[in-house]
Design a protein around this motif. Structure first.
Motif, PDB file in Angstrom:
ATOM      1  N   VAL A 106       0.817  -1.211   0.000  1.00 38.93           N
ATOM      2  CA  VAL A 106       0.000   0.000   0.000  1.00 38.93           C
ATOM      3  C   VAL A 106       0.856   1.268   0.000  1.00 38.93           C
ATOM      4  O   VAL A 106       0.419   2.323  -0.459  1.00 38.93           O
ATOM      5  N   ASP A 107       2.098   1.170   0.494  1.00 42.96           N
ATOM      6  CA  ASP A 107       2.988   2.330   0.526  1.00 42.96           C
ATOM      7  C   ASP A 107       3.458   2.754  -0.863  1.00 42.96           C
ATOM      8  O   ASP A 107       4.013   3.841  -1.021  1.00 42.96           O
ATOM      9  N   VAL A 109       1.419   2.749  -3.661  1.00 44.66           N
ATOM     10  CA  VAL A 109       0.307   3.155  -4.527  1.00 44.66           C
ATOM     11  C   VAL A 109      -0.027   4.620  -4.286  1.00 44.66           C
ATOM     12  O   VAL A 109       0.384   5.207  -3.301  1.00 44.66           O
ATOM     13  N   GLY A 110      -0.765   5.172  -5.202  1.00 45.71           N
ATOM     14  CA  GLY A 110      -1.163   6.569  -5.087  1.00 45.71           C
ATOM     15  C   GLY A 110      -0.118   7.488  -5.673  1.00 45.71           C
ATOM     16  O   GLY A 110       0.874   7.049  -6.263  1.00 45.71           O
ATOM     17  N   ASP A 111      -0.366   8.760  -5.519  1.00 43.16           N
ATOM     18  CA  ASP A 111       0.510   9.774  -6.088  1.00 43.16           C
ATOM     19  C   ASP A 111       1.401  10.388  -5.024  1.00 43.16           C
ATOM     20  O   ASP A 111       1.059  10.412  -3.837  1.00 43.16           O
ATOM     21  N   LEU A 112       2.522  10.906  -5.478  1.00 45.25           N
ATOM     22  CA  LEU A 112       3.438  11.671  -4.649  1.00 45.25           C
ATOM     23  C   LEU A 112       3.415  13.093  -5.186  1.00 45.25           C
ATOM     24  O   LEU A 112       3.521  13.306  -6.395  1.00 45.25           O
ATOM     25  N   THR A 113       3.261  14.051  -4.297  1.00 49.00           N
ATOM     26  CA  THR A 113       3.272  15.459  -4.680  1.00 49.00           C
ATOM     27  C   THR A 113       4.457  16.121  -3.996  1.00 49.00           C
ATOM     28  O   THR A 113       4.671  15.920  -2.798  1.00 49.00           O
ATOM     29  N   ARG A 124       3.324  16.133  -9.461  1.00 49.87           N
ATOM     30  CA  ARG A 124       2.478  15.053  -8.946  1.00 49.87           C
ATOM     31  C   ARG A 124       2.625  13.878  -9.905  1.00 49.87           C
ATOM     32  O   ARG A 124       2.281  13.985 -11.089  1.00 49.87           O
ATOM     33  N   LYS A 125       3.161  12.778  -9.389  1.00 54.58           N
ATOM     34  CA  LYS A 125       3.387  11.575 -10.192  1.00 54.58           C
ATOM     35  C   LYS A 125       3.068  10.347  -9.341  1.00 54.58           C
ATOM     36  O   LYS A 125       3.078  10.414  -8.118  1.00 54.58           O
ATOM     37  N   PRO A 126       2.829   9.206  -9.983  1.00 53.14           N
ATOM     38  CA  PRO A 126       2.618   7.983  -9.215  1.00 53.14           C
ATOM     39  C   PRO A 126       3.834   7.680  -8.329  1.00 53.14           C
ATOM     40  O   PRO A 126       4.982   7.766  -8.786  1.00 53.14           O
ATOM     41  N   ARG A 127       3.565   7.377  -7.079  1.00 53.80           N
ATOM     42  CA  ARG A 127       4.637   7.094  -6.106  1.00 53.80           C
ATOM     43  C   ARG A 127       5.560   5.987  -6.616  1.00 53.80           C
ATOM     44  O   ARG A 127       6.783   6.089  -6.525  1.00 53.80           O
ATOM     45  N   SER A 128       4.987   4.935  -7.173  1.00 50.28           N
ATOM     46  CA  SER A 128       5.815   3.817  -7.649  1.00 50.28           C
ATOM     47  C   SER A 128       6.761   4.271  -8.763  1.00 50.28           C
ATOM     48  O   SER A 128       7.915   3.843  -8.823  1.00 50.28           O
TER      49      SER A 128
END
Length: 171
Positions: A106-107, A109-113, A124-128
């Motif tokens: 789960v760490d 997934v999602g976006d990193l800003t 803002r891009k996908p964390r992975s």
């Protein structure tokens, strides 16, 4: 896109590669580390410093810890000597490995800003994708260092991922 296991493998690979670079750097006279080799970041030490700076910057975004000061332009001067670099590199590699070993699916997934100083705007891009970029960035610049070591007549480290020891030591 990626798994925690991938991150652990890449963190171990990173630490293994940097241990080898430390040994290669120690075998060279200090002047060889700082000699301008007309690479993008100048010298062996300048390139190694930039890579360390980049790792610290990305880790600050991933783990919320301390970021390095300054921007890309000053990244080559992060550590003044090979010895100082090896100490800070060891600390950074331990930070990356501990972070990777604590990841859950789960760490990733999602976006990193984050704020990009290089582009002067929020990103803002996908964390992975950002995690993969950090490991790819390491490999890219270590390839440059490998070429500079070879050109300097030094023994460059083994960099093939399949030849990485299975049981460490990682740091």
């Amino acid at each position: 896109m990626i798994t925690p296991e991938y991150c652990v493998a890449m963190a171990r690979y990173n630490a293994w590669q940097n241990r080898q670079l430390k040994a290669a750097f120690e075998a060279l006279p200090a002047a060889e580390l700082t000699k301008n080799r007309k690479a993008f970041f100048g010298s062996l030490l300048g390139t190694a410093n930039h890579l360390l700076w980049g790792d610290l910057m990305w880790m600050s975004r991933f783990d919320g810890g301390t970021a390095p000061e300054g921007g890309i332009g000053g990244s080559t001067g992060l550590c003044e000597t090979g010895l100082a670099w090896s100490v800070e590199r060891f600390r950074a590699d331990a930070r990356i490995l501990l972070w990777a070993e604590g990841l859950h699916a789960v760490d990733l997934v999602g976006d990193l800003t984050w704020w990009s100083g290089a582009l002067g705007r929020e990103m803002r891009k996908p964390r992975s994708l950002c995690v993969v970029h950090m490991f790819n960035h390491q490999t890219h610049h270590r390839g440059q260092i490998h070429a500079m070591l070879t050109a300097a007549g030094a023994v460059a480290p083994v960099s093939d991922l399949p030849f990485m020891p299975e049981d460490g030591p990682w740091l």
